[in-house]
Design a protein around this motif. Structure first.
Motif, short mmCIF file in Angstrom:
data_model
loop_
_atom_site.label_atom_id
_atom_site.label_comp_id
_atom_site.label_asym_id
_atom_site.label_seq_id
_atom_site.Cartn_x
_atom_site.Cartn_y
_atom_site.Cartn_z
N HIS A 183 0.79 -1.23 0.00
CA HIS A 183 0.00 0.00 0.00
C HIS A 183 0.83 1.28 0.00
O HIS A 183 0.28 2.36 -0.19
N GLY A 184 2.14 1.14 0.24
CA GLY A 184 2.99 2.33 0.37
C GLY A 184 3.02 3.19 -0.88
O GLY A 184 3.16 4.42 -0.79
N ASP A 185 2.90 2.55 -2.03
CA ASP A 185 2.99 3.35 -3.27
C ASP A 185 1.62 3.79 -3.77
O ASP A 185 1.50 4.36 -4.85
N LYS A 186 0.61 3.51 -2.97
CA LYS A 186 -0.75 3.90 -3.39
C LYS A 186 -1.23 5.15 -2.68
O LYS A 186 -2.37 5.57 -2.85
N VAL A 187 -0.35 5.73 -1.87
CA VAL A 187 -0.72 6.96 -1.18
C VAL A 187 -0.92 8.07 -2.23
O VAL A 187 -0.20 8.13 -3.22
N ARG A 188 -1.90 8.90 -1.97
CA ARG A 188 -2.16 10.01 -2.87
C ARG A 188 -0.96 10.96 -2.97
O ARG A 188 -0.18 11.05 -2.03
N GLU A 189 -0.83 11.63 -4.06
CA GLU A 189 0.27 12.61 -4.22
C GLU A 189 0.26 13.64 -3.10
O GLU A 189 -0.81 14.15 -2.74
#
Lengths: 193, 193
Positions: B82-88
């Motif tokens: 999930h770490g790379d799915k955080v919003r910008e």
């Protein structure tokens, strides 16, 4: 086939965990889909606690529970709030020491177990929710017992697994015996009456 | 204003409880709306565990989290998923001993704490999630600390409340100190550079 369930009790009883294990058993170890939702209404104020679980053969698009098919009540307050909202010909599963219904909606199937007392007898009141989960698994057909056990095994820390499996078995056995008695009682009815 | 959050870790760490306390603090003790959802995808297989929380000023109609503003990672596996799915320009909060990121998406705010180590130092590894909850409360503006504490007080059994408040304070204090340092470091930058 879609089933809406509500697990209700007071904080610290582990009703959210019950819901989590149920959803996990259904979706990961049975071939179904499930969601667990906690929406914090005014009812979440104070000690009341309630988990909504939806189990379905297909993807769950709407995870909120409106009129549950099954309500599990582990507290009087939970029963008071949700006991009369069970769907017609639905099922009510309850802790028989903690819930004393004045009256139960007509036509409901009611299954009661002293889950907290059983847990206390095991020296671990904290597993009352798991005794209840075992009982629930026995009296409803929502999940297979082996799936429920796998959900337990994969959700507790190593040193707590045995205790929780034992609690599950205690409730499950009690449920199966209760069903056995019901069936037996029925079959003892003289033919033709 | 609506914020999507995902709390992720492995089974037994209490990430669902974290989500529950967060939702309760926001909705019951702050004047917001919140939902906690657990949807059991293939990721729920094995030890991974993840809670979705939506906090909003208005009623939450869609409780599923798509692109979270904030991810809390208490395990490497949770971070990897999930770490790379955080919003910008979103926020990543993590246990610095259990999560070792190869790389973090550019522009994220990252806050790290040895929450599990702190909990172990308190002699109760099980409160790592509450240390993290305190830290989270300090570094994000999602809930007021007094609301978070009320959620703890109303959700644990009596004899566990003090321990959990202590754990919360430990994480909260560490978070505030960290923010203090950040601010200080910035203000030490020579003017005009």
């Amino acid at each position: 086939m879609l089933t809406e369930l509500r697990i209700t009790g007071f904080g610290g009883q582990g009703v959210i965990r019950f819901g989590y294990l149920l959803g996990k058993a259904a979706s990961i170890y049975d071939a179904k889909q499930a969601t667990l939702t906690q929406s914090f209404g005014p009812e979440a104020r104070g000690s009341a606690c309630s988990a909504q679980v939806v189990i379905s053969d297909e993807r769950v698009l709407y995870p909120y529970v409106t009129v549950p098919h099954i309500v599990v009540a582990m507290s009087q307050e939970g029963f008071a709030k949700h006991g009369d909202k069970v769907r017609e010909r639905g099922t009510l599963v309850m802790d028989e020491d903690l819930v004393k219904p004045d009256q139960v909606k007509k036509g409901l199937k009611v299954f009661a177990i002293p889950s907290t007392r059983f847990a206390e007898e095991m020296g671990a009141k904290i597993v009352a929710n798991i005794v209840m989960f075992g009982f629930f698994t026995a009296v409803t057909d929502m999940v297979r017992p082996e799936s429920a056990k796998k959900a337990i095994e994969s959700s507790f820390r190593e040193k707590l697994i045995d205790l929780n499996l034992k609690a599950f078995d205690k409730g499950y056995k009690y449920g199966k015996e209760l069903l056995g008695k019901t069936v037996q009682a029925k079959s003892e009815t003289p033919a033709g009456t």
